[in-house]
Design a protein around this motif. Structure first.
Motif, PDB file in Angstrom:
ATOM      1  N   ALA A  42       0.576  -0.885   0.051  1.00 32.40           N
ATOM      2  CA  ALA A  42       0.105  -0.095   0.036  1.00 32.40           C
ATOM      3  C   ALA A  42       1.028   0.992   0.386  1.00 32.40           C
ATOM      4  O   ALA A  42       2.221   1.543   0.200  1.00 32.40           O
ATOM      5  N   ASP A  43       0.104   2.062  -0.471  1.00 36.83           N
ATOM      6  CA  ASP A  43       0.479   4.029   0.317  1.00 36.83           C
ATOM      7  C   ASP A  43       1.632   3.915   0.614  1.00 36.83           C
ATOM      8  O   ASP A  43       1.625   4.995   1.044  1.00 36.83           O
ATOM      9  N   THR A  44       0.809   3.835   2.359  1.00 32.98           N
ATOM     10  CA  THR A  44       0.510   4.192   3.759  1.00 32.98           C
ATOM     11  C   THR A  44       1.533   2.396   4.794  1.00 32.98           C
ATOM     12  O   THR A  44       0.373   1.751   4.423  1.00 32.98           O
ATOM     13  N   ARG A  50      -5.916   1.164   8.590  1.00 33.29           N
ATOM     14  CA  ARG A  50      -6.012   2.570   6.995  1.00 33.29           C
ATOM     15  C   ARG A  50      -7.266   3.832   7.883  1.00 33.29           C
ATOM     16  O   ARG A  50      -7.611   3.083   8.113  1.00 33.29           O
ATOM     17  N   GLN A  51      -6.840   4.225   7.011  1.00 33.61           N
ATOM     18  CA  GLN A  51      -7.502   5.467   7.443  1.00 33.61           C
ATOM     19  C   GLN A  51      -8.292   6.136   6.011  1.00 33.61           C
ATOM     20  O   GLN A  51      -7.746   6.992   5.452  1.00 33.61           O
ATOM     21  N   PRO A  52      -8.744   5.676   4.884  1.00 37.15           N
ATOM     22  CA  PRO A  52      -8.992   6.679   3.560  1.00 37.15           C
ATOM     23  C   PRO A  52      -9.873   7.438   3.440  1.00 37.15           C
ATOM     24  O   PRO A  52     -10.410   8.152   4.853  1.00 37.15           O
ATOM     25  N   LEU A  53     -10.131   8.840   3.091  1.00 34.60           N
ATOM     26  CA  LEU A  53     -10.293  10.067   3.025  1.00 34.60           C
ATOM     27  C   LEU A  53     -12.197   9.451   1.956  1.00 34.60           C
ATOM     28  O   LEU A  53     -11.981   9.001   1.709  1.00 34.60           O
ATOM     29  N   VAL A  54     -12.323   9.975   3.594  1.00 38.26           N
ATOM     30  CA  VAL A  54     -14.046  10.141   2.658  1.00 38.26           C
ATOM     31  C   VAL A  54     -14.935  11.641   3.043  1.00 38.26           C
ATOM     32  O   VAL A  54     -14.620  12.342   3.642  1.00 38.26           O
ATOM     33  N   ASP A  60     -10.812   6.367  10.720  1.00 37.30           N
ATOM     34  CA  ASP A  60      -9.895   5.425  11.052  1.00 37.30           C
ATOM     35  C   ASP A  60     -11.546   4.012  10.577  1.00 37.30           C
ATOM     36  O   ASP A  60     -12.693   3.985  10.990  1.00 37.30           O
ATOM     37  N   SER A  61     -10.734   3.065   9.852  1.00 43.50           N
ATOM     38  CA  SER A  61     -11.747   2.270   9.047  1.00 43.50           C
ATOM     39  C   SER A  61     -11.891   0.701   9.723  1.00 43.50           C
ATOM     40  O   SER A  61     -11.991  -0.080   8.659  1.00 43.50           O
ATOM     41  N   ALA A 229      -8.278   6.809  23.575  1.00 41.17           N
ATOM     42  CA  ALA A 229      -7.928   7.625  21.303  1.00 41.17           C
ATOM     43  C   ALA A 229      -6.761   8.204  22.059  1.00 41.17           C
ATOM     44  O   ALA A 229      -6.077   8.607  22.387  1.00 41.17           O
ATOM     45  N   VAL A 230      -6.684   7.834  20.934  1.00 42.06           N
ATOM     46  CA  VAL A 230      -4.908   8.074  19.441  1.00 42.06           C
ATOM     47  C   VAL A 230      -5.398   9.345  19.262  1.00 42.06           C
ATOM     48  O   VAL A 230      -6.228   9.441  17.856  1.00 42.06           O
ATOM     49  N   GLU A 231      -4.870  10.623  19.429  1.00 45.62           N
ATOM     50  CA  GLU A 231      -5.381  11.727  18.383  1.00 45.62           C
ATOM     51  C   GLU A 231      -4.545  11.934  16.965  1.00 45.62           C
ATOM     52  O   GLU A 231      -3.886  10.890  16.466  1.00 45.62           O
ATOM     53  N   GLY A 232      -5.570  11.645  16.033  1.00 45.92           N
ATOM     54  CA  GLY A 232      -4.924  11.304  14.644  1.00 45.92           C
ATOM     55  C   GLY A 232      -5.127  10.087  14.380  1.00 45.92           C
ATOM     56  O   GLY A 232      -5.483   9.549  12.912  1.00 45.92           O
ATOM     57  N   GLY A 233      -6.238   9.378  15.431  1.00 50.91           N
ATOM     58  CA  GLY A 233      -6.719   8.114  15.138  1.00 50.91           C
ATOM     59  C   GLY A 233      -5.659   7.452  15.131  1.00 50.91           C
ATOM     60  O   GLY A 233      -4.141   7.218  15.180  1.00 50.91           O
TER      61      GLY A 233
END
Ligand SMILES: Cc1cc2nc3c(=O)[nH]c(=O)nc-3n(C[C@H](O)[C@H](O)[C@H](O)COP(=O)(O)OP(=O)(O)OC[C@H]3O[C@@H](n4cnc5c(N)ncnc54)[C@H](O)[C@@H]3O)c2cc1C
Length: 520
Positions: A42-44, A50-54, A60-61, A229-233
């Protein structure tokens, strides 16, 4: 070339996969001075984290429940830093909010006394007293198994029985021989809803409460010990591990799928990327799903390293929606569970009939809720992960109409329980078991490796060592099992196994060399 013929600083390790276990293995091996290259398709970094942009929002998915903080404190300390210096974590006062309809709700709290009082109000003081007894037993099971099983390199029934000692054996005996988690919970709770609530923890290992051993109540203990909870997910955890590994000299390369692992004289000796680049290695750590090896997805020469899972052994998959939308009507906590009255049907649908549940339990993570800061400023649009359990791909693949039907059951259930989610095609991203199979090759979409079904299943997972010398395994599909902290521990175990092998080989070479010299 033998792994002991190179000094530590010359020993070349290729780690395949930047899931949490691959990142931890890369970090710990680089921190010990080895030459580490990590290749990730993957790219990350992060894998399932993973954390897709929606609709412009990073959601956080994958994993959302962060537990066993101490595992990461130790990992960060082993790399010369402190978890709190690298990431901002906030302890959640409410562990999860549970709903059975529009009116029946129960919160579990980080403070056990608050949970006891909430249960007393919800189900009566006798049930609250049973909860206290249940917590004592779950704690005892966790304490008994942490050393002999979770932290052990590759436990067997015999080794674990020896390590448990009389006290540990007595704890396991008190659960009732071979009882399932569901049966064990039935001995504690008289209220079906509480039995259901605590049974759900079997799904954290991708398993059915009716088939999981009662020892899985230790997962409850893990959550009762605290959720952060983690800041930034959760994805921020992956980024932080990646940054640390780089700081220690590991080279991390994204967009690099490994097509095959080569062997020389039976020993792992190089990897070939999909683009045809050959990277020589003295050791290889594989962080993909272990079934990928046995299926030949990374080459014929390492097929024998692991046996792929048969469909009946696979854990749960999921159907998820990553949503960025306004919500109303239900006071969301960070973690929310919406139960249906017939829990068993969900698992007989999934494991018995390989179909999506007709009456799914729905989990909703509201990523911007639950912390003190979030209480001051509720979001205009929530970032949500909505998840229902699903069968892995395999014996039967799901068709679009079945998936659409499950989607409409899921969101209409939320509506009946009071939660309206204003979804549109633009602000909602659906991920199916087939998508998970594409993202994690060899997994058939099963997200937790082998299901923990039956008392012996926990001993059937591969350890870090494989039948192919120089090839090691790390990840949620191998011992000690799935979940972010457990997979992280498997990364540590892979690094420790590799280092021990390296040290013992160089020791025996030194003995051979000094023996040879004394003979001259
Ligand atoms: C929807 C969902 C919800 C979850 N919820 C929770 C939760 O709340 N709490 C929790 O603790 N756990 C949860 N889990 C489980 C947890 O996410 C996993 O157990 C853990 O993240 C697995 O990590 P891993 O090290 O096995 O690597 P993975 O995350 O499986 O990553 C493996 C990586 O290897 C890469 N790879 C594979 N093959 C190759 C190849 N040939 N070449 C290059 N790269 C390759 C993949 O691209 C991937 O990035 C959840 C999982 C999912 C999917």
């Amino acid at each position: 070339m033998d792994e002991g013929t190179r000094s530590r600083g010359e020993h070349r390790v290729v780690v395949i996969g930047a899931g949490v276990a691959g990142l931890v293995a890369a970090l710990q091996l680089a921190a010990r001075g080895l030459q580490v290259t990590l290749l990730e398709a993957a790219d990350t970094p992060g894998g399932k984290m993973r954390q897709p942009l929606v609709d412009g929002a990073a959601i956080d998915s994958g994993p959302t429940v962060f537990t066993m903080r101490w595992v990461f404190e130790q990992i960060f300390a082993s790399a010369g830093t402190r978890l709190e210096d690298e990431l901002k974590l906030s302890s959640l006062p409410v562990l999860a909010r549970h709903a059975w309809n529009a009116n029946e709700r129960l919160d579990l709290f980080a403070d056990p006394a608050l949970s006891r009082d909430a249960i007393a109000r919800f189900a009566g003081p006798a049930e609250a007293a049973r909860f206290v007894q249940f917590c004592k037993q779950a704690r005892a099971v966790y304490d008994a198994l942490e050393g002999p099983f979770i932290r052990s390199q590759s436990p067997t029934l015999a080794s674990m029985s020896g390590d448990l000692g009389l006290k540990g054996l007595a704890v396991l005996a008190s659960l009732g021989p071979m009882s399932s988690l569901w049966e064990a919970l039935g001995k504690h709770f008289h209220d079906y809803r509480l039995q259901q609530l605590f049974a759900r923890y079997a799904t954290y290992c991708g398993s059915s409460p009716w088939e999981a051993p009662s020892t899985l109540m230790l997962v409850t203990q893990v959550e009762l010990d605290g959720v952060w909870a983690v800041e930034g997910g959760m994805h921020a955890l992956a980024r932080s591990l990646a940054t640390l590994a780089t700081r220690h000299g590991a080279q991390l390369r994204y967009g690099q799928r490994v097509a095959s692992i080569e062997t020389d004289g039976g020993r792992a000796s190089a990897v070939i990327t999909a683009e045809g680049e050959r990277i020589a290695a003295d050791s290889v750590v594989f962080n993909g799903d272990m079934s990928a090896l046995g299926l030949g997805l990374v080459g014929e020469s390492v097929r024998r390293a692991a046996t792929p899972l048969t469909p009946s052994k696979r854990s749960l998959s999921a159907l998820t929606w990553s949503v960025h939308a306004p919500t109303e009507g239900f006071a969301l906590e960070r973690h929310n569970v919406f139960f249906q009255p017939d829990y068993q049907q969900e698992f007989s649908d999934i494991f018995g009939r390989s179909r999506l549940p007709r009456t799914p339990t729905v989990y909703v993570c509201a990523q911007d809720r639950g912390t003190a800061e979030a209480a001051d400023t509720p979001p205009e649009r929530d970032r949500l992960l909505v998840l229902v359990n699903a069968p892995a791909q395999g014996s039967r693949n799901l068709d679009e109409s079945e998936i659409d039907a499950c989607e409409s059951h899921t969101f209409s259930l939320l509506g009946r329980y009071g939660l309206t989610v204003r979804r549109t095609p633009q602000n909602s991203l659906r991920t199916t078991p087939a998508d998970f199979q594409r993202l994690f090759p060899g997994s058939a979409g099963a997200l937790y490796g082998m299901a923990t079904h039956g008392w012996m299943s926990a001993f059937s997972r591969n350890g870090a060592q494989t039948r192919v010398p120089g090839l090691y395994l790390a990840g949620g599909s191998v011992h000690p099992g799935p979940g972010v902290p457990m997979a992280a521990m498997s990364g540590q175990l892979a690094a420790a196994t590799l280092m021990a092998r390296l040290d013992s080989t160089s020791r025996s070479r030194r003995v051979a060399i000094s023996g040879g010299m004394s003979m001259r």
